[in-house]
Scaffold this active site. Structure first.
Site: not given
Length: 459
Positions: A106, A175, A199
């Site tokens: 990420k 996210s 997330s």
């Protein structure tokens, strides 16, 4: 309604993943170790990376799961691993548990050889001199970082351009949108993610893959962008429970597959049922029936009177700490996307509210039995419904309480899908530091769901 399984089952033994590229990645690139004759096309790590890069090239223009693809860096790391693999005195058991496995990272997690932009245009070319500790440990175990997966800006609410792999007009959630989408689209079997609210669990559930948020603090956060230090957790998204367990075990250097799920006591927690799509209730019932078929006991757990207040406390703590973490950008609003600016404009807790929220959270963590009520594992929603329309990251509310309580959580698909074929996952939660038991329960449920689905398709 019940549909087909929402993902491929993946490999049950990631340690030997490259020996089974055909099975795990659905390709004929290799079917046995490249020890003789395979030199001409590269060793097994190189072959695995080429499969991954080919899938990224073929699929990511439509999905946009990647913020950066480091093809040259990945190939160089694969070459080094293949050289290690070719040494006569090295056998499989001497190699890292993730030897040659391509992973995504990420874009809020530092990588020394690739930019880390936090989903923000200001940092598009930003580089770090060091890997985050979780990346360093994954590489030490043999993982190959293929690239950085797309994230909401600063891991908040402004979604990236990532599209759901099964429906281009739907969101993969956030996210950790890119991490979930990359795994769901078979571009990589594992991706590192983060969770401050929901997330990692939420996008994994929307995309029909497995998402694991370990106990708070289990994975070292050094080198990970701080958003809310009281809540931030490094997570892992993968194709199966074994994938996330073995990846996490390699990073934390402790066994997570060492516990058997025997005589499990499962508590079914629906939360506020009026918030849930009927498909979520169906997914929970599917999971409960699977546990029962495996000999577990399942009983309902009551909604606690302060659950809603604690979810609000989560928001108070997260926003207060995020304001501190991003203070330089709040002084320069033009550096933020409009959605991110609105988050801070509409939520501005005062010091007294923050202190009270911290105190209530600490009290709740000291009294966890109120939620478990004798259960070993809690079975709960991971989402309120199927993946939302693009432009939204979805509703994080089913995850907030468990994140606030610092509990290990894992989502996996149940085979339930909506009319458009979008999967619905459920969430399992365990006591703090009972991550091995959580993994054992998830493996049990995964196998039961697969068996039930197999029987249903044979009728």
């Amino acid at each position: 309604m019940a549909g087909g399984r929402s993902r491929a089952s993946g490999s049950s033994s990631p340690h030997c993943w490259i020996l089974r590229v055909r099975r795990v990645m659905g390709t004929e690139v290799c079917s046995k170790r490249a020890a003789s004759g395979a030199h001409d096309v590269g060793g097994r790590a190189t072959q695995a990376v080429e499969v991954c890069l080919a899938r990224v090239a073929a699929r990511d223009r439509a999905i946009r799961a990647w913020a950066y693809v480091g093809a040259a860096q990945a190939r160089a790391q694969a070459d080094r691993l293949d050289e290690l693999d070719r040494r006569a005195n090295v056998v499989d058991r001497d190699l890292g548990v993730l030897h040659g496995v391509p992973i995504g990272v990420k874009d809020v997690i530092e990588t020394a050889d690739m930019p880390t932009a936090f989903g923000n245009r200001t940092y598009a070319r930003r580089t770090s001199p060091h890997d985050a500790e979780c990346v360093r440990r994954a590489r030490a175990a043999g993982a190959i970082v293929v690239g950085k997966t797309a994230t909401a800006e600063f891991a908040l609410s402004a979604p990236p351009a990532t599209r759901h792999p099964l429906a281009s007009m739907r969101s993969p959630g956030g996210s950790s949108a890119g991490s979930a989408a990359a795994v769901a689209a078979d571009m990589t079997p594992i991706a590192l993610a983060t969770q401050t609210g929901g997330s990692a669990i939420r996008p994994a559930s929307y995309c029909g893959v497995v998402g694991f948020k370990p106990s708070f603090g289990l994975i070292d956060r050094r080198g990970v962008m701080p958003l809310s230090p009281s809540l931030d957790t490094v997570a892992v998204i993968g194709r199966s429970v074994d994938w996330v367990a073995r990846c996490t075990a390699a990073i934390v250097d402790r066994p997570l597959l060492s516990v058997a799920a025997r005589s499990l006591r499962v508590g079914l927690y629906l939360g506020s049922e009026d918030e849930l799509d009927p498909l979520v209730a169906a997914a929970l019932q599917e999971a409960a029936a699977s546990f029962l078929s495996a000999g577990a006991t399942v009983r309902s757990i009551a909604l606690q009177a302060d659950d809603a207040y604690l979810r609000r406390d989560h928001a108070t703590i997260a926003i207060w700490e995020a304001r501190a973490a991003l203070s330089c950008h709040l002084d320069d609003p033009a550096s933020l996307r409009a959605t991110t600016r609105r988050v801070f404009a509409t939520q501005s807790p005062c010091p007294g509210e923050f202190a009270a929220a911290v105190e209530r959270a600490a009290h709740a963590r000291a009294n966890l039995e109120r939620w478990f009520d004798g259960a070993d594992i809690i079975l709960a929603p991971s989402v309120t419904g199927p993946a939302p329309r693009r432009g939204s990251s979805g509703d994080p509310s089913p995850c907030l309480l468990w994140t606030l309580l610092h509990l290990p959580c894992l989502t996996l698909p149940t085979g339930i899908r909506d009319e458009g074929g979008l999967p619905i996952g459920i969430q399992l939660i365990a006591h703090p530091n009972e991550d091995p038991l959580l993994i054992a329960a998830a493996r049990l449920l995964e196998s039961c769901i697969a068996a039930r689905h197999s029987k249903a398709t044979q009728r």
